[in-house]
Design a protein around this motif. Sequence first.
Motif, PDB file in Angstrom:
ATOM      1  N   GLY A  87       0.817  -1.209   0.000  1.00 44.31           N
ATOM      2  CA  GLY A  87       0.000   0.000   0.000  1.00 44.31           C
ATOM      3  C   GLY A  87       0.845   1.251   0.000  1.00 44.31           C
ATOM      4  N   GLU A  88       0.487   2.190   0.907  1.00 43.88           N
ATOM      5  CA  GLU A  88       1.198   3.461   0.980  1.00 43.88           C
ATOM      6  C   GLU A  88       2.625   3.298   1.505  1.00 43.88           C
ATOM      7  OE1 GLU A  88      -1.117   6.033   3.368  1.00 43.88           O
ATOM      8  OE2 GLU A  88      -2.751   6.247   1.890  1.00 43.88           O
ATOM      9  N   LYS A  89       2.888   2.194   2.177  1.00 46.64           N
ATOM     10  CA  LYS A  89       4.223   1.964   2.733  1.00 46.64           C
ATOM     11  C   LYS A  89       5.150   1.242   1.766  1.00 46.64           C
ATOM     12  CE  LYS A  89       2.839   1.905   7.594  1.00 46.64           C
ATOM     13  NZ  LYS A  89       2.881   1.152   8.861  1.00 46.64           N
ATOM     14  N   LYS A  90       4.663   0.998   0.578  1.00 48.62           N
ATOM     15  CA  LYS A  90       5.498   0.324  -0.405  1.00 48.62           C
ATOM     16  C   LYS A  90       6.569   1.286  -0.910  1.00 48.62           C
ATOM     17  CE  LYS A  90       5.160  -2.450  -4.626  1.00 48.62           C
ATOM     18  NZ  LYS A  90       4.237  -3.012  -5.644  1.00 48.62           N
ATOM     19  N   LYS A  91       7.827   0.846  -0.854  1.00 45.97           N
ATOM     20  CA  LYS A  91       8.947   1.700  -1.235  1.00 45.97           C
ATOM     21  C   LYS A  91       9.899   0.939  -2.146  1.00 45.97           C
ATOM     22  CE  LYS A  91       7.616   5.110   1.407  1.00 45.97           C
ATOM     23  NZ  LYS A  91       7.151   6.404   0.831  1.00 45.97           N
ATOM     24  N   THR A  92      10.583   1.718  -2.990  1.00 48.74           N
ATOM     25  CA  THR A  92      11.610   1.161  -3.869  1.00 48.74           C
ATOM     26  C   THR A  92      12.876   2.000  -3.743  1.00 48.74           C
ATOM     27  OG1 THR A  92       9.976   0.337  -5.446  1.00 48.74           O
ATOM     28  CG2 THR A  92      12.237   0.566  -6.236  1.00 48.74           C
ATOM     29  N   VAL A  93      13.986   1.330  -3.565  1.00 46.60           N
ATOM     30  CA  VAL A  93      15.285   2.006  -3.470  1.00 46.60           C
ATOM     31  C   VAL A  93      16.267   1.299  -4.387  1.00 46.60           C
ATOM     32  CG1 VAL A  93      14.922   2.791  -1.092  1.00 46.60           C
ATOM     33  CG2 VAL A  93      16.019   0.578  -1.518  1.00 46.60           C
ATOM     34  N   LYS A  94      17.336   1.997  -4.709  1.00 48.26           N
ATOM     35  CA  LYS A  94      18.393   1.404  -5.527  1.00 48.26           C
ATOM     36  C   LYS A  94      19.653   1.303  -4.656  1.00 48.26           C
ATOM     37  CE  LYS A  94      18.632   2.462  -9.868  1.00 48.26           C
ATOM     38  NZ  LYS A  94      18.898   3.166 -11.161  1.00 48.26           N
ATOM     39  N   CYS A  95      20.180   0.084  -4.551  1.00 49.16           N
ATOM     40  CA  CYS A  95      21.320  -0.179  -3.652  1.00 49.16           C
ATOM     41  C   CYS A  95      22.581  -0.489  -4.465  1.00 49.16           C
ATOM     42  CB  CYS A  95      21.012  -1.361  -2.735  1.00 49.16           C
ATOM     43  SG  CYS A  95      19.523  -1.151  -1.736  1.00 49.16           S
ATOM     44  N   PHE A  96      23.704   0.064  -4.001  1.00 46.60           N
ATOM     45  CA  PHE A  96      24.995  -0.143  -4.658  1.00 46.60           C
ATOM     46  C   PHE A  96      26.025  -0.615  -3.616  1.00 46.60           C
ATOM     47  CE2 PHE A  96      22.711   3.107  -6.938  1.00 46.60           C
ATOM     48  CZ  PHE A  96      22.957   2.859  -8.275  1.00 46.60           C
ATOM     49  N   ILE A  97      26.915  -1.499  -4.055  1.00 45.83           N
ATOM     50  CA  ILE A  97      28.073  -1.884  -3.227  1.00 45.83           C
ATOM     51  C   ILE A  97      29.310  -1.827  -4.105  1.00 45.83           C
ATOM     52  CG2 ILE A  97      29.165  -3.626  -1.774  1.00 45.83           C
ATOM     53  CD1 ILE A  97      26.456  -4.830  -1.239  1.00 45.83           C
TER      54      ILE A  97
END
Length: 706
Positions: free
Chosen positions: A74-84
């Motif tokens: 729902g509203e708490k759905k998030k997408t991030v991009k992670c790098f190492i």
Amino acid sequence: MPKVKSKKIENGPKEITDYPKTDSILYTDGKRSYNYRIKQEGLYPQLPILIYTQGKNKYKIPDGYCVETTWGRGEKKKTVKCFINYIEGKPLFKIMYGINFSEEIRSNISSTTAANAVLKKLFPLNEKSLISGVHLFGIHLITLKQARENIRNIKENNVQLISLEHCSKSTLNKRQHKFGNQLKQHVQIEESKIYGKDRVVLKQISYSVKDMDFQIDYEKRNDIKKKKLISAVQAIDLNYIPREGYRALTAVESNLQREWAVSEQRLKITTEMSQKIPVTFINLPLDFTEYSNSESIEIIQNIKKDGTRSVKDILKYIVPVLISNEILDINNPIIHLRVSGDGRNVGRKIKHVMITIAILNDIQNIHKPDHHYTTVLFPGVEKYEVLEIMMASFIKELDEIKKNGLMIGEIMWNFELYFSSDWKFLTICLGFNSANSKFFCPWCQVSKYDQGNNWKISKKMENIHEYPGHNRKPLFYMIPLDKWVPDELHILLRIWDRLWYLVLSELKEFNQFDDICRDEIVKEMDRIGVNFQFWQEKSNTWNHTSLMGDDKKKVLKNFNFKRILPPSRAKAIRELWDRFHQVYLNLKLKDYDAQQFRFEAEDWLELFKVLYMPSDITPYMHVLVCHMSEFMEKHKQFGIKAFSCAAVEKKNHQQVTHFFRQTTKDGGKNKKSAITDILEYENRVLFYLFDNVETSTPKPKKISLM
């Protein structure tokens, strides 16, 4: 009917994917789901660069890795991009978030640090929320782990390794480093499975490949290596292990410290200690012409090699440690300082003469040679004139600390001085007659024609020159005469000599000293464990083995005189010897009643007079009977045994034996004076004793896996 509760079944962790055909991986652990889109798979760096995550699972952290992670509903759905990406050998974790991933968070600490920092940005009102960085970055994904390792295995399988014997040194080093690092990483992964929370620390491993031995050290702490090296120097020094002998041992056992490293460390200790306690040398005055006979050249040459160490320097070095060990009390700043001297033959005409000091307060160590600190050392002769020159600076320092004390730290220490040695050395330093003179006693005015038992210490240092026999000024004039204490060991040895001499003289007087008698004596000595022989000199006189102290004690206690004397006479002699033995034992007891001791000593002397002539009484017998009870009373704080010179004589014997051997006599090939070697060695011993040098290391628990 009662209601039946439904049982909730939680699914275990799952990875749902068709990777690498698609770039999506769905991960769920039954509570939370993550949807990953792999942008860049990345690779695992080679050891030793590869880093693992913290915690018990210890996942490998890839390099060049990028993933888009979506979680929540729902509203708490998030997408991030992670790098190492690894920067200077360490992973940098970066997370981009917000509209078009316009904002970012970086961390070089851990993935979880970066993940929770982003979580606070995305959900500022929910400060207590936490998220796993491993899950957000997808570091734990088995699918990606297998993909990366498959690529690595394909590459490694295509590489044909060169046989070990054909490898260059650099290749051998690289393989050894790689093997050691992989082993270390494997231990870090597996340690918790065997030892739980206790950490496993690799120190060293040894292995062989094709009969070629390898060793890997994991300890990089220079302080530990230095301590072990100093301990090795100490062991070699204190046990007189020669350089060539130790070098041969290191050739057999590779784990030993290298000989060159030991030599360098010994030189470093010597240099440091020479700055704290300098070794100085005395030049013979040009007008010194006391010796004019044929021995003068040899004597003068040896006297020029005199070495000294300052009493004040030694005290300033050791007193702080004695305070910390609660041997000295700053609330009662009095140091009881004992001076001793001894001479031992190192040639036909020359002796090795040493003057030492010891701290009587340190009563537990007073009988150990290393706790008698050499201040003056020279090869020469035991003569008043020589000692007066050689000890000039030492005497001056004693006078100063006696009068003025010595400031150490912020405490002014006062001194009570004592002197103890054998009879000859004592009388030389006192400027007194020899023991065979008419007035032979340093403490009273008895003459050899008056051997009564009522004599007491009556002389005073202040007017010592007024008494018969005191022809020269005492060298240690600052020490009261009642603190010039006879050596209890020499009392035993010299009285034993007289008793044994009288037994043999009696046999000779009655013509019983024949081959049969001598054979019986040798057999009896053998029975009690003493190596003893007779031999005939060119002058047809008979000589015999000169016994050491321990052997004399055996004879004193156990010799059966019935083998060589008539029964009644043997019984009387045995009683005399037994009673002397008991008197000697009581003399060494710290708490023994002094008056009772005097009664027992007088009774023994009366028995002696019954068996022998009064003229057979020796100066040591006079001192034992008349004065030792007084010394026992005056010095009961320490006891007569504390003034024994056994430790000083042992110290002198050790130095003569080692430093004046044929191969190292007066420096050997190095042309370095043995006196210099000895005093530098003495400085190093002080370092070992007072700098908490470890004498041993804990032994590891060893097992054998076949």
